[in-house]
Design a protein around this motif. Sequence first.
Motif, short mmCIF file in Angstrom:
data_model
loop_
_atom_site.label_atom_id
_atom_site.label_comp_id
_atom_site.label_asym_id
_atom_site.label_seq_id
_atom_site.Cartn_x
_atom_site.Cartn_y
_atom_site.Cartn_z
N THR A 53 0.76 -1.16 0.04
CA THR A 53 -0.06 -0.02 0.04
C THR A 53 1.12 1.39 -0.09
OG1 THR A 53 -1.77 -1.32 1.23
CG2 THR A 53 -1.82 1.14 1.26
N GLU A 54 1.74 1.17 0.90
CA GLU A 54 2.88 2.43 0.81
C GLU A 54 3.40 2.61 -0.50
OE1 GLU A 54 6.86 3.80 3.43
OE2 GLU A 54 5.69 2.07 3.93
N LEU A 55 3.81 1.74 -1.26
CA LEU A 55 4.47 1.64 -2.40
C LEU A 55 3.48 2.02 -3.67
CD1 LEU A 55 6.90 -1.23 -2.37
CD2 LEU A 55 7.59 1.05 -2.21
N GLY A 56 2.20 2.07 -3.26
CA GLY A 56 1.25 2.33 -4.34
C GLY A 56 0.74 1.36 -5.23
N THR A 62 1.62 14.37 -5.87
CA THR A 62 0.45 13.31 -6.19
C THR A 62 0.69 12.25 -7.03
OG1 THR A 62 -1.29 14.97 -5.24
CG2 THR A 62 -2.02 13.08 -6.60
N ALA A 63 1.42 12.58 -8.12
CA ALA A 63 1.48 11.62 -9.31
C ALA A 63 2.39 10.67 -9.09
CB ALA A 63 1.78 12.46 -10.82
N VAL A 64 3.74 11.18 -8.43
CA VAL A 64 4.65 10.11 -8.02
C VAL A 64 4.25 9.40 -6.92
CG1 VAL A 64 7.31 10.15 -7.27
CG2 VAL A 64 6.63 12.12 -8.93
N ALA A 89 4.77 5.37 -7.68
CA ALA A 89 6.01 4.73 -7.09
C ALA A 89 5.95 4.80 -5.59
CB ALA A 89 7.16 5.54 -7.24
N GLY A 90 4.87 5.27 -4.97
CA GLY A 90 4.82 4.95 -3.62
C GLY A 90 5.77 5.60 -2.58
N CYS A 91 6.27 6.82 -3.30
CA CYS A 91 7.17 7.88 -2.45
C CYS A 91 7.22 9.21 -3.00
CB CYS A 91 8.62 7.37 -2.56
SG CYS A 91 9.33 7.25 -4.23
N SER A 92 7.89 10.30 -2.16
CA SER A 92 7.67 11.56 -2.80
C SER A 92 8.69 11.81 -4.05
CB SER A 92 8.28 12.38 -1.57
OG SER A 92 9.66 12.20 -1.26
N PRO A 93 8.66 12.83 -4.69
CA PRO A 93 9.55 12.95 -5.83
C PRO A 93 11.12 13.14 -5.49
CG PRO A 93 7.47 14.40 -6.03
CD PRO A 93 7.64 13.82 -4.61
N LYS A 94 11.15 13.62 -4.46
CA LYS A 94 12.80 13.90 -3.76
C LYS A 94 13.30 12.52 -3.53
CE LYS A 94 15.21 16.12 0.13
NZ LYS A 94 15.09 16.93 1.08
N ASP A 95 12.41 11.51 -2.69
CA ASP A 95 12.81 10.42 -2.53
C ASP A 95 13.08 9.47 -3.82
OD1 ASP A 95 13.21 10.34 0.14
OD2 ASP A 95 11.06 9.50 0.64
#
Length: 295
Positions: free
Chosen positions: A105-108, A202-204, A208-214
Amino acid sequence: MYHTWMRYFTPGPVHHRLGLVCLGVGLQHGALPTVGPRTLDHHVAVVVSAGGGWYRGADGRRTTVTAPALLWLTPGTPHHYGADPGTGWDEAFVDFSGPATATYTELGYIEPDRPVVPLSDAAPARAAIARIARAARPGNPLLEVETGAAVHELLVALRRARADTNADGDPVLAALARDAFQPLSVADHAARHGMTPAELRTAVRRAAGCSPKDYLLTVRLGRAKELLAATELPVAAVARRVGYDDPAYFSRLFTRRVGTAPVRFREQQGRSVHGGWSDRVPDPEHPPTIPPRSV
Protein backbone atom coordinates in the motif's frame (compact mmCIF):
# COMPACT_ATOMS: atom_id res chain seq x y z
CA MET A 1 -27.79 -17.31 -15.38
CA TYR A 2 -24.28 -17.27 -14.01
CA HIS A 3 -21.46 -19.72 -13.41
CA THR A 4 -19.07 -19.71 -10.47
CA TRP A 5 -16.08 -21.63 -9.08
CA MET A 6 -14.32 -20.76 -5.84
CA ARG A 7 -12.06 -22.15 -3.13
CA TYR A 8 -11.21 -20.79 0.32
CA PHE A 9 -8.18 -21.57 2.52
CA THR A 10 -7.04 -21.10 6.12
CA PRO A 11 -3.26 -20.54 6.15
CA GLY A 12 -1.47 -21.10 9.45
CA PRO A 13 0.55 -18.52 11.44
CA VAL A 14 3.83 -19.65 9.86
CA HIS A 15 2.46 -18.91 6.39
CA HIS A 16 1.50 -15.38 7.42
CA ARG A 17 5.18 -14.78 8.11
CA LEU A 18 5.80 -15.14 4.36
CA GLY A 19 4.26 -11.66 4.04
CA LEU A 20 1.17 -12.44 1.99
CA VAL A 21 -1.32 -15.29 2.28
CA CYS A 22 -4.10 -16.22 -0.08
CA LEU A 23 -7.44 -16.71 1.66
CA GLY A 24 -9.53 -17.56 -1.39
CA VAL A 25 -9.83 -17.54 -5.16
CA GLY A 26 -12.76 -17.55 -7.54
CA LEU A 27 -13.72 -17.37 -11.22
CA GLN A 28 -17.22 -16.23 -12.15
CA HIS A 29 -19.12 -15.00 -15.21
CA GLY A 30 -22.61 -14.02 -16.22
CA ALA A 31 -25.31 -11.96 -14.51
CA LEU A 32 -23.80 -12.36 -11.04
CA PRO A 33 -25.69 -11.48 -7.85
CA THR A 34 -25.05 -8.05 -6.33
CA VAL A 35 -22.36 -8.04 -3.62
CA GLY A 36 -22.99 -6.13 -0.39
CA PRO A 37 -23.30 -3.69 1.10
CA ARG A 38 -20.62 -5.27 3.28
CA THR A 39 -17.29 -4.58 5.01
CA LEU A 40 -14.40 -7.08 5.08
CA ASP A 41 -11.42 -7.56 7.38
CA HIS A 42 -9.03 -8.45 4.54
CA HIS A 43 -8.14 -7.44 0.97
CA VAL A 44 -9.81 -8.63 -2.23
CA ALA A 45 -8.69 -7.93 -5.79
CA VAL A 46 -11.57 -8.37 -8.25
CA VAL A 47 -10.40 -8.39 -11.89
CA VAL A 48 -13.23 -7.73 -14.36
CA SER A 49 -12.09 -8.89 -17.79
CA ALA A 50 -15.33 -8.58 -19.80
CA GLY A 51 -18.67 -6.80 -19.46
CA GLY A 52 -19.48 -4.02 -17.04
CA GLY A 53 -21.37 -2.96 -13.98
CA TRP A 54 -21.15 -0.53 -11.08
CA TYR A 55 -19.45 0.10 -7.73
CA ARG A 56 -20.63 2.15 -4.74
CA GLY A 57 -18.29 2.98 -1.86
CA ALA A 58 -18.68 4.49 1.60
CA ASP A 59 -19.49 7.93 0.17
CA GLY A 60 -22.54 6.52 -1.64
CA ARG A 61 -21.32 7.64 -5.05
CA ARG A 62 -21.97 5.15 -7.84
CA THR A 63 -19.09 4.53 -10.26
CA THR A 64 -19.48 2.79 -13.61
CA VAL A 65 -17.18 -0.22 -14.07
CA THR A 66 -16.15 -1.09 -17.63
CA ALA A 67 -13.82 -4.00 -18.37
CA PRO A 68 -10.94 -4.38 -18.16
CA ALA A 69 -10.94 -3.04 -14.64
CA LEU A 70 -9.88 -3.79 -11.09
CA LEU A 71 -11.96 -3.42 -7.93
CA TRP A 72 -9.87 -2.97 -4.78
CA LEU A 73 -11.81 -4.10 -1.72
CA THR A 74 -9.81 -3.07 1.34
CA PRO A 75 -10.27 -3.90 5.03
CA GLY A 76 -12.78 -1.78 6.92
CA THR A 77 -14.11 -0.07 3.78
CA PRO A 78 -17.85 -0.50 3.07
CA HIS A 79 -18.56 -1.48 -0.54
CA HIS A 80 -21.45 -2.50 -2.75
CA TYR A 81 -21.12 -3.57 -6.39
CA GLY A 82 -22.66 -5.64 -9.12
CA ALA A 83 -22.56 -6.67 -12.76
CA ASP A 84 -24.94 -5.19 -15.28
CA PRO A 85 -28.02 -7.44 -15.09
CA GLY A 86 -28.39 -7.47 -18.86
CA THR A 87 -24.83 -8.28 -19.94
CA GLY A 88 -23.17 -9.50 -16.77
CA TRP A 89 -19.40 -9.59 -16.48
CA ASP A 90 -16.46 -12.00 -16.24
CA GLU A 91 -14.53 -11.72 -12.99
CA ALA A 92 -11.67 -13.41 -11.19
CA PHE A 93 -11.05 -12.59 -7.56
CA VAL A 94 -8.45 -13.28 -4.89
CA ASP A 95 -8.90 -12.74 -1.14
CA PHE A 96 -5.59 -12.10 0.64
CA SER A 97 -4.00 -10.72 3.76
CA GLY A 98 -0.65 -10.47 5.53
CA PRO A 99 1.83 -7.92 6.89
CA ALA A 100 3.22 -7.17 3.42
CA THR A 101 -0.07 -5.50 2.44
CA ALA A 102 1.03 -2.41 4.40
CA THR A 103 4.23 -2.14 2.35
CA TYR A 104 2.46 -2.75 -0.96
CA THR A 105 0.00 0.00 0.00
CA GLU A 106 2.82 2.40 0.88
CA LEU A 107 4.45 1.69 -2.48
CA GLY A 108 1.20 2.37 -4.35
CA TYR A 109 0.53 -1.19 -5.51
CA ILE A 110 -2.64 -1.34 -3.40
CA GLU A 111 -4.75 1.82 -3.50
CA PRO A 112 -7.41 2.02 -0.76
CA ASP A 113 -8.52 5.47 -1.93
CA ARG A 114 -8.98 4.30 -5.53
CA PRO A 115 -11.37 1.33 -5.46
CA VAL A 116 -12.05 1.26 -9.23
CA VAL A 117 -8.90 1.13 -11.37
CA PRO A 118 -9.08 0.94 -15.20
CA LEU A 119 -6.69 -1.64 -16.64
CA SER A 120 -5.03 -1.73 -20.03
CA ASP A 121 -5.04 -5.53 -20.09
CA ALA A 122 -6.54 -8.05 -17.67
CA ALA A 123 -4.76 -11.09 -19.13
CA PRO A 124 -1.56 -11.05 -16.96
CA ALA A 125 -3.59 -10.67 -13.77
CA ARG A 126 -5.97 -13.44 -14.80
CA ALA A 127 -2.96 -15.66 -15.54
CA ALA A 128 -1.67 -15.12 -12.00
CA ILE A 129 -5.12 -15.90 -10.61
CA ALA A 130 -5.30 -19.04 -12.77
CA ARG A 131 -2.04 -20.19 -11.15
CA ILE A 132 -3.66 -19.77 -7.75
CA ALA A 133 -6.67 -21.76 -8.96
CA ARG A 134 -4.43 -24.57 -10.20
CA ALA A 135 -2.56 -24.63 -6.90
CA ALA A 136 -5.92 -25.05 -5.13
CA ARG A 137 -6.20 -28.64 -6.30
CA PRO A 138 -7.15 -31.04 -3.50
CA GLY A 139 -4.24 -32.47 -1.55
CA ASN A 140 -1.59 -30.04 -2.81
CA PRO A 141 1.02 -30.00 0.00
CA LEU A 142 2.46 -26.70 -1.29
CA LEU A 143 -0.90 -24.92 -1.40
CA GLU A 144 -0.22 -22.07 1.03
CA VAL A 145 3.26 -21.29 -0.28
CA GLU A 146 2.32 -21.50 -3.97
CA THR A 147 -0.76 -19.34 -3.57
CA GLY A 148 1.07 -16.80 -1.37
CA ALA A 149 3.82 -16.44 -3.97
CA ALA A 150 1.20 -15.97 -6.69
CA VAL A 151 -0.43 -13.13 -4.74
CA HIS A 152 2.89 -11.25 -4.90
CA GLU A 153 2.93 -11.92 -8.63
CA LEU A 154 -0.67 -10.74 -8.96
CA LEU A 155 0.05 -7.39 -7.28
CA VAL A 156 2.95 -6.76 -9.66
CA ALA A 157 0.83 -7.74 -12.69
CA LEU A 158 -1.94 -5.39 -11.60
CA ARG A 159 0.51 -2.54 -11.10
CA ARG A 160 1.91 -3.04 -14.60
CA ALA A 161 -1.58 -3.26 -16.12
CA ARG A 162 -2.90 0.02 -14.77
CA ALA A 163 -4.29 2.06 -17.64
CA ASP A 164 -2.60 5.25 -16.40
CA THR A 165 0.84 3.86 -17.34
CA ASN A 166 2.27 3.05 -20.73
CA ALA A 167 4.35 0.11 -21.91
CA ASP A 168 7.51 1.74 -20.62
CA GLY A 169 6.05 2.51 -17.21
CA ASP A 170 4.78 5.78 -15.82
CA PRO A 171 5.73 8.70 -18.13
CA VAL A 172 6.26 11.10 -15.21
CA LEU A 173 8.66 8.68 -13.52
CA ALA A 174 10.47 8.09 -16.80
CA ALA A 175 11.02 11.83 -17.24
CA LEU A 176 12.16 12.26 -13.63
CA ALA A 177 14.66 9.42 -14.05
CA ARG A 178 15.95 10.99 -17.27
CA ASP A 179 16.50 14.38 -15.60
CA ALA A 180 17.49 13.10 -12.16
CA PHE A 181 21.17 14.09 -12.46
CA GLN A 182 20.47 17.71 -13.40
CA PRO A 183 20.54 20.49 -10.75
CA LEU A 184 16.75 20.86 -10.66
CA SER A 185 14.48 21.35 -7.68
CA VAL A 186 11.19 19.52 -7.28
CA ALA A 187 9.46 22.74 -8.34
CA ASP A 188 11.64 22.82 -11.48
CA HIS A 189 10.71 19.23 -12.33
CA ALA A 190 7.04 20.03 -11.80
CA ALA A 191 7.22 23.06 -14.08
CA ARG A 192 8.72 20.91 -16.84
CA HIS A 193 5.57 18.79 -16.73
CA GLY A 194 3.19 21.73 -16.51
CA MET A 195 2.31 20.69 -12.95
CA THR A 196 2.31 22.33 -9.57
CA PRO A 197 4.65 20.75 -6.99
CA ALA A 198 1.56 19.34 -5.22
CA GLU A 199 0.33 17.72 -8.44
CA LEU A 200 3.77 16.21 -9.06
CA ARG A 201 3.86 14.83 -5.52
CA THR A 202 0.45 13.22 -6.03
CA ALA A 203 1.47 11.69 -9.38
CA VAL A 204 4.75 10.27 -8.05
CA ARG A 205 3.14 9.01 -4.86
CA ARG A 206 0.54 7.16 -6.90
CA ALA A 207 3.08 5.70 -9.33
CA ALA A 208 6.03 4.93 -7.03
CA GLY A 209 4.72 5.10 -3.48
CA CYS A 210 7.15 7.83 -2.43
CA SER A 211 7.80 11.57 -2.76
CA PRO A 212 9.51 13.07 -5.85
CA LYS A 213 12.56 13.86 -3.71
CA ASP A 214 12.87 10.25 -2.55
CA TYR A 215 12.36 8.94 -6.09
CA LEU A 216 15.07 11.21 -7.49
CA LEU A 217 17.40 10.18 -4.66
CA THR A 218 16.76 6.50 -5.42
CA VAL A 219 17.68 7.04 -9.08
CA ARG A 220 20.82 8.99 -8.20
CA LEU A 221 22.08 6.51 -5.63
CA GLY A 222 21.31 3.59 -7.92
CA ARG A 223 23.49 5.12 -10.61
CA ALA A 224 26.18 5.92 -8.04
CA LYS A 225 26.29 2.25 -7.01
CA GLU A 226 26.76 1.24 -10.65
CA LEU A 227 29.61 3.70 -11.13
CA LEU A 228 31.33 2.69 -7.89
CA ALA A 229 31.10 -1.01 -8.73
CA ALA A 230 31.90 -0.87 -12.45
CA THR A 231 34.44 1.96 -12.77
CA GLU A 232 37.50 3.32 -10.98
CA LEU A 233 36.23 6.90 -10.94
CA PRO A 234 37.12 8.77 -7.73
CA VAL A 235 34.24 9.22 -5.31
CA ALA A 236 34.21 12.96 -6.04
CA ALA A 237 33.76 12.25 -9.77
CA VAL A 238 30.98 9.78 -9.06
CA ALA A 239 29.28 12.42 -6.92
CA ARG A 240 29.42 14.95 -9.77
CA ARG A 241 28.13 12.38 -12.29
CA VAL A 242 24.98 11.85 -10.23
CA GLY A 243 24.32 15.51 -9.47
CA TYR A 244 26.24 16.37 -6.27
CA ASP A 245 28.94 19.06 -6.41
CA ASP A 246 29.90 18.50 -2.77
CA PRO A 247 31.55 15.05 -2.46
CA ALA A 248 31.48 15.19 1.34
CA TYR A 249 27.72 15.71 1.32
CA PHE A 250 27.33 12.91 -1.23
CA SER A 251 29.36 10.55 0.97
CA ARG A 252 27.29 11.34 4.05
CA LEU A 253 24.05 10.89 2.10
CA PHE A 254 25.23 7.65 0.50
CA THR A 255 26.34 6.25 3.86
CA ARG A 256 23.06 7.14 5.55
CA ARG A 257 20.86 5.64 2.82
CA VAL A 258 22.94 2.65 1.73
CA GLY A 259 24.38 1.75 5.12
CA THR A 260 28.01 1.86 4.10
CA ALA A 261 30.42 4.52 2.81
CA PRO A 262 31.03 4.80 -0.97
CA VAL A 263 34.64 3.56 -0.66
CA ARG A 264 33.56 0.63 1.48
CA PHE A 265 30.75 -0.20 -0.97
CA ARG A 266 33.28 -0.29 -3.83
CA GLU A 267 35.57 -2.60 -1.86
CA GLN A 268 32.70 -5.00 -1.14
CA GLN A 269 31.69 -5.11 -4.79
CA GLY A 270 35.27 -5.71 -5.87
CA ARG A 271 35.51 -8.76 -3.61
CA SER A 272 32.18 -10.24 -4.67
CA VAL A 273 32.45 -9.91 -8.46
CA HIS A 274 34.77 -12.27 -10.34
CA GLY A 275 36.15 -11.81 -13.80
CA GLY A 276 35.65 -8.06 -14.12
CA TRP A 277 32.93 -6.11 -15.91
CA SER A 278 31.83 -6.05 -19.52
CA ASP A 279 29.42 -3.96 -21.60
CA ARG A 280 28.63 -6.96 -23.83
CA VAL A 281 25.21 -8.55 -23.61
CA PRO A 282 25.67 -12.24 -22.71
CA ASP A 283 24.71 -14.82 -25.30
CA PRO A 284 21.84 -16.88 -23.80
CA GLU A 285 23.09 -19.96 -25.67
CA HIS A 286 26.58 -19.59 -24.16
CA PRO A 287 26.18 -17.88 -20.77
CA PRO A 288 29.28 -16.65 -18.95
CA THR A 289 30.67 -18.80 -16.19
CA ILE A 290 32.32 -17.82 -12.94
CA PRO A 291 35.83 -19.25 -12.69
CA PRO A 292 36.60 -21.18 -9.51
CA ARG A 293 38.40 -19.31 -6.77
CA SER A 294 42.07 -20.06 -6.48
CA VAL A 295 42.90 -21.69 -3.18
